[in-house]
Design a protein around this motif. Structure first.
Motif, PDB file in Angstrom:
ATOM      1  N   LEU A 126     -57.715 104.872 100.458  1.00  0.00           N
ATOM      2  CA  LEU A 126     -58.339 106.000 101.459  1.00  0.00           C
ATOM      3  C   LEU A 126     -59.798 106.442 101.575  1.00  0.00           C
ATOM      4  CD1 LEU A 126     -54.992 108.130 100.968  1.00  0.00           C
ATOM      5  CD2 LEU A 126     -55.518 106.410 102.960  1.00  0.00           C
ATOM      6  N   CYS A 127     -60.371 106.860 100.645  1.00  0.00           N
ATOM      7  CA  CYS A 127     -61.851 107.386 100.665  1.00  0.00           C
ATOM      8  C   CYS A 127     -62.140 107.707  99.256  1.00  0.00           C
ATOM      9  CB  CYS A 127     -62.098 108.372 101.720  1.00  0.00           C
ATOM     10  SG  CYS A 127     -61.170 109.843 101.372  1.00  0.00           S
ATOM     11  N   THR A 128     -63.460 108.068  99.148  1.00  0.00           N
ATOM     12  CA  THR A 128     -63.858 108.655  97.765  1.00  0.00           C
ATOM     13  C   THR A 128     -64.127 110.098  98.079  1.00  0.00           C
ATOM     14  OG1 THR A 128     -66.403 107.912  98.181  1.00  0.00           O
ATOM     15  CG2 THR A 128     -64.713 106.376  96.806  1.00  0.00           C
TER      16      THR A 128
ATOM     17  N   SER B 262     -63.136 105.480 104.836  1.00  0.00           N
ATOM     18  CA  SER B 262     -62.901 104.525 103.618  1.00  0.00           C
ATOM     19  C   SER B 262     -64.022 103.771 103.257  1.00  0.00           C
ATOM     20  CB  SER B 262     -61.932 103.587 104.100  1.00  0.00           C
ATOM     21  OG  SER B 262     -60.549 103.993 104.575  1.00  0.00           O
TER      22      SER B 262
ATOM     23  N   TYR C 135     -44.067 104.316 101.588  1.00  0.00           N
ATOM     24  CA  TYR C 135     -45.500 104.708 101.605  1.00  0.00           C
ATOM     25  C   TYR C 135     -46.237 103.487 101.897  1.00  0.00           C
ATOM     26  CZ  TYR C 135     -50.161 106.419 100.899  1.00  0.00           C
ATOM     27  OH  TYR C 135     -51.563 106.761 100.816  1.00  0.00           O
TER      28      TYR C 135
ATOM     29  N   SER D  17     -54.545  98.436 106.447  1.00  0.00           N
ATOM     30  CA  SER D  17     -53.657  99.658 106.589  1.00  0.00           C
ATOM     31  C   SER D  17     -53.161  99.680 107.741  1.00  0.00           C
ATOM     32  CB  SER D  17     -54.731 100.741 106.109  1.00  0.00           C
ATOM     33  OG  SER D  17     -54.038 101.829 106.582  1.00  0.00           O
TER      34      SER D  17
ATOM     35  N   ASP E 132     -53.021 113.693 107.373  1.00  0.00           N
ATOM     36  CA  ASP E 132     -54.398 114.348 107.113  1.00  0.00           C
ATOM     37  C   ASP E 132     -54.368 116.010 107.763  1.00  0.00           C
ATOM     38  OD1 ASP E 132     -56.995 114.706 106.278  1.00  0.00           O
ATOM     39  OD2 ASP E 132     -57.913 113.339 107.786  1.00  0.00           O
TER      40      ASP E 132
ATOM     41  N   GLY F  63     -62.255 111.347 104.003  1.00  0.00           N
ATOM     42  CA  GLY F  63     -63.329 110.794 104.573  1.00  0.00           C
ATOM     43  C   GLY F  63     -63.228 109.302 104.980  1.00  0.00           C
TER      44      GLY F  63
ATOM     45  N   GLN G 118     -59.645 100.806 102.059  1.00  0.00           N
ATOM     46  CA  GLN G 118     -58.655 101.682 103.121  1.00  0.00           C
ATOM     47  C   GLN G 118     -57.527 102.117 102.533  1.00  0.00           C
ATOM     48  OE1 GLN G 118     -58.771  98.950 106.552  1.00  0.00           O
ATOM     49  NE2 GLN G 118     -60.377 100.428 107.429  1.00  0.00           N
TER      50      GLN G 118
ATOM     51  N   MET H 147     -53.509  90.475 101.615  1.00  0.00           N
ATOM     52  CA  MET H 147     -53.302  91.961 101.666  1.00  0.00           C
ATOM     53  C   MET H 147     -53.423  92.450 103.257  1.00  0.00           C
ATOM     54  SD  MET H 147     -55.464  94.788  99.839  1.00  0.00           S
ATOM     55  CE  MET H 147     -55.230  96.638  99.955  1.00  0.00           C
TER      56      MET H 147
ATOM     57  N   ASN I  51     -49.076 102.154 101.721  1.00  0.00           N
ATOM     58  CA  ASN I  51     -50.103 101.798 100.704  1.00  0.00           C
ATOM     59  C   ASN I  51     -49.444 101.433  99.399  1.00  0.00           C
ATOM     60  OD1 ASN I  51     -51.735 102.489 102.819  1.00  0.00           O
ATOM     61  ND2 ASN I  51     -52.810 103.900 101.629  1.00  0.00           N
TER      62      ASN I  51
ATOM     63  N   SER J 283     -53.675 107.751  94.977  1.00  0.00           N
ATOM     64  CA  SER J 283     -53.806 106.372  94.946  1.00  0.00           C
ATOM     65  C   SER J 283     -54.331 105.513  93.782  1.00  0.00           C
ATOM     66  CB  SER J 283     -55.178 106.163  95.918  1.00  0.00           C
ATOM     67  OG  SER J 283     -54.708 106.570  97.493  1.00  0.00           O
TER      68      SER J 283
ATOM     69  N   GLY K 212     -59.847 115.176 101.018  1.00  0.00           N
ATOM     70  CA  GLY K 212     -61.137 114.506 100.712  1.00  0.00           C
ATOM     71  C   GLY K 212     -61.602 115.002  99.389  1.00  0.00           C
ATOM     72  N   ALA K 213     -60.725 115.681  98.460  1.00  0.00           N
ATOM     73  CA  ALA K 213     -61.209 115.828  97.190  1.00  0.00           C
ATOM     74  C   ALA K 213     -60.863 114.750  96.134  1.00  0.00           C
ATOM     75  CB  ALA K 213     -60.820 117.101  96.602  1.00  0.00           C
ATOM     76  N   ARG K 214     -59.774 114.015  96.456  1.00  0.00           N
ATOM     77  CA  ARG K 214     -59.306 112.961  95.747  1.00  0.00           C
ATOM     78  C   ARG K 214     -58.924 113.341  94.323  1.00  0.00           C
ATOM     79  NH1 ARG K 214     -56.953 111.067  98.243  1.00  0.00           N
ATOM     80  NH2 ARG K 214     -57.140 108.744  97.750  1.00  0.00           N
TER      81      ARG K 214
ATOM     82  N   ARG L  80     -54.708 102.731 109.272  1.00  0.00           N
ATOM     83  CA  ARG L  80     -56.162 102.855 109.449  1.00  0.00           C
ATOM     84  C   ARG L  80     -56.715 101.643 110.539  1.00  0.00           C
ATOM     85  NH1 ARG L  80     -60.018 106.289 105.954  1.00  0.00           N
ATOM     86  NH2 ARG L  80     -58.704 107.980 105.600  1.00  0.00           N
TER      87      ARG L  80
END
Lengths: 397, 397
Positions: A266-268, A65, B122, B13, B39, A63, A263, B10, B124, B98, B241-243, B16
């Motif tokens: 990534l996302c929730t 961020s 990576y 990204s 993705d 999704g 970001q 920081m 991140n 993450s 997107g499920a995280r 992104r």
């Protein structure tokens, strides 16, 4: 291998550390009335489940961020009902109020910088501060005046060059206190005079009783670039397990910096945000009904406990907590004893010892936090167990 | 109000930060083939949706801080397939890989302590380190030998009294490299000799081609108390997107300390974990099919790009990325140009400039990361756009 000091020094959650004991008590056949955690028994609205059950995409990809756009739009409309106006880029969706608080502390404070908190405060503020290497400086408030704020000088006396923000929950967890307009204005003055952020945790915004005026920190125009609002659907919509929180601030630079961290993670989760959007878009009636229900519970628990010789407290005007002063020496010992050694008809009560809500532990030693998140019948039984338990405990210790 | 240095410093990204430009390009009617982010376009298995659509509880209350028990059981069984044995309390469910990485860095390192990483890494990891005030010390690997590890002495020369861990992804993002048994054994020796943790990001465990032997860090018995495995369903089951991520370690004290942070943030979303449990319990066939699909894509993109005079790279054996060395001066400039100034039949390609995957930015200046996460037809078109774009770009700059 050495584990980091910051985590070694972090206390166990006072709300959760007795979970192991509680499991054993349950296994022994005792029913526990859980008043130790703000995990409501109100049904999650069907709108949430319907939205989730209707949602299906071929690919559940990352999704955005900043959050699911429909949810951000819905929150904009929600805030408008309170005359609060946030642009799209002034809102960020987070993994619960918890992530929101961590993100804000990281972005506002560097290593060993300080935030002002008013104890007793939401205990997990301690943990978020530990993880981010931030130092909470606690100003003690007293049950005697319903945990309202002390004089301005007492607050400013704790401000140092390292102080970056004032953090509080309003309505208050664990106190139930609603700050008056004068108190919020005083905090605004302090923020202006000492160049601080105001981190205002307003997750209990809906739960204000007695027709009291509620003043959001975001409504004070002269500090609008200093205010950060923490929010969550957990209590509002009885959806703690969805983990949908948010950050709102008119300070676009701050939000831009927080977005960088968002970001990076990534996302929730999308699905929970789809449900949350449906909740914010749903009818106001649910919120009104829930408020009435909590108000009834508040009145009941007040009537049941008020006047007991071993308990003193002031009736709070918000949220669904109260701090009880007990006429004993060690509330944590009592809470454990009540859980493991006392029951009425195979039922007992679990409370949260209040020490964990203080930096100065000694002030909370005789206090417990009670969350009135069960229905009135259960609350009535719980009150009897607490009162009888206290009487018995005082005979023993 | 001052924003914290740690967040100001920081970087945005690199994956992104061009999202804004990409949105504008799309609005102008250009189709973008997104090879810039991992993705996947593979359908999320129906088992995930079925489980979620069948799940409904009257109250969506807080879950357990360690994770949804059925998911933990399912992951125990999953690891058994790789001969990895984790007790229930040796697993923690997190908000994606993450959160897992953030939690581990916080728990392993104090302020300004160091971790060894192998660049390109990576990207991140940089951000997680910034937020936790951890310093990544990068050891450079080279495209010339497929980004395999340098000699032991080169690695140990960067270890200081502040070094707490070695962090890497294997299979590698962004390199696609699979470390040999000898490499993993060498890292194990270093961890033992210098008292370090091994943080092994194995989210691409399923994507190992050419019948190569895959050696998980967790399979090396003599360092079992030093190894922390990071995992995620995002790539494995095409459910970014499920995280839903996880931490696994035989070091129970470490896990107990991480659990304290998990308790402080209460829990991760229940519904996504219900879906994840169904995925881990599902048939192995999905994983086999997906691997075959990515292998086909890898072969296609290799065949398409190999031999182009402006591109050099070694065919990687894992994950779904490759780093391309381009015969130009500034890959970020090229990526932006390709996105905004070049198209074939109104279609262009988005890549990730590789500098963000390096601490020593100069080494990544001529490189891009390509994620082969689109189907073969699209990949073929993308390869033509990249090659034609490069040719044109070199005429212009």
């Amino acid at each position: 291998m050495r584990i980091s000091e910051r985590i070694l020094n972090m206390p166990e959650s006072p709300v959760r550390k007795m979970d192991g004991i509680a499991s054993k008590v349950k296994e022994s056949g005792i029913n526990i009335l859980h008043l130790n955690i703000g995990d409501p028994d109100i049904k999650t609205p069907d709108a949430f489940w319907q939205a989730i059950h209707n949602y299906k995409e071929p690919i559940l990809g990352y999704g955005k961020s900043e959050g699911y756009p429909e949810l951000i739009y819905a929150m904009q409309r929600y805030y408008k009902k309170f005359n609060l106006d946030f642009d799209y880029d002034e809102l960020l969706i987070t993994s619960g109020g918890s992530e929101a608080l961590s993100l804000v502390l990281s972005t506002v404070c560097d290593y060993q910088e300080e935030i002002i908190v008013f104890e007793p405060f939401y205990t997990n503020y301690n943990g978020f501060a530990d993880v981010t290497d931030v130092v909470p400086i606690a100003i003690t408030t007293s049950s005697k005046n319903g945990f309202h704020l002390p004089a301005k000088e007492e607050i400013t006396s704790k401000i140092t060059p390292k102080t970056k923000a004032i953090l509080f929950s309003n309505p208050g967890n664990p106190t139930g206190t609603i700050y008056t307009k004068e108190e919020i204005e005083m905090l605004a003055d302090i923020a202006l005079e000492h160049d601080l952020f105001i981190i205002s945790d307003e997750v209990y915004r809906e739960f204000v009783y007695d027709n009291l005026e509620y003043v959001s920190s975001a409504s004070i125009d002269r500090i609008k670039d200093r205010v950060v609002i923490i929010d969550s659907i957990s209590k509002r919509y009885s959806a703690c397990g969805a983990r949908v929180g948010s950050i709102a601030s008119k300070n676009k630079e701050l939000m831009k910096q927080i977005l960088k961290i968002c970001q990076n993670r990534l996302c929730t989760p999308t699905i929970d945000q789809v449900g949350a959007a449906a909740l914010y878009n749903a009818d106001q009636a649910f919120l009104d009904d829930v408020k009435e229900e909590y108000d009834n519970r508040r009145n009941l628990i007040y009537d049941e406990l008020n006047g007991d010789p071993n308990i003193s407290f002031i009736k709070p005007a918000g949220a669904f907590y109260l701090i009880l002063d007990l006429d004993i020496e060690d509330a944590e010992h009592f809470v454990t004893w009540l859980l493991t050694e006392f029951n009425i008809d195979n039922e007992t009560v679990m409370l949260a010892p209040a020490q964990g809500f203080y930096t100065h532990k000694e002030y909370g030693k005789k206090q417990v936090r009670l969350a009135y998140i069960l229905d009135c019948n259960k609350l009535k039984r719980a009150a009897i167990i607490i009162k009888e338990g206290l009487k018995k405990y005082k005979e023993l210790y």
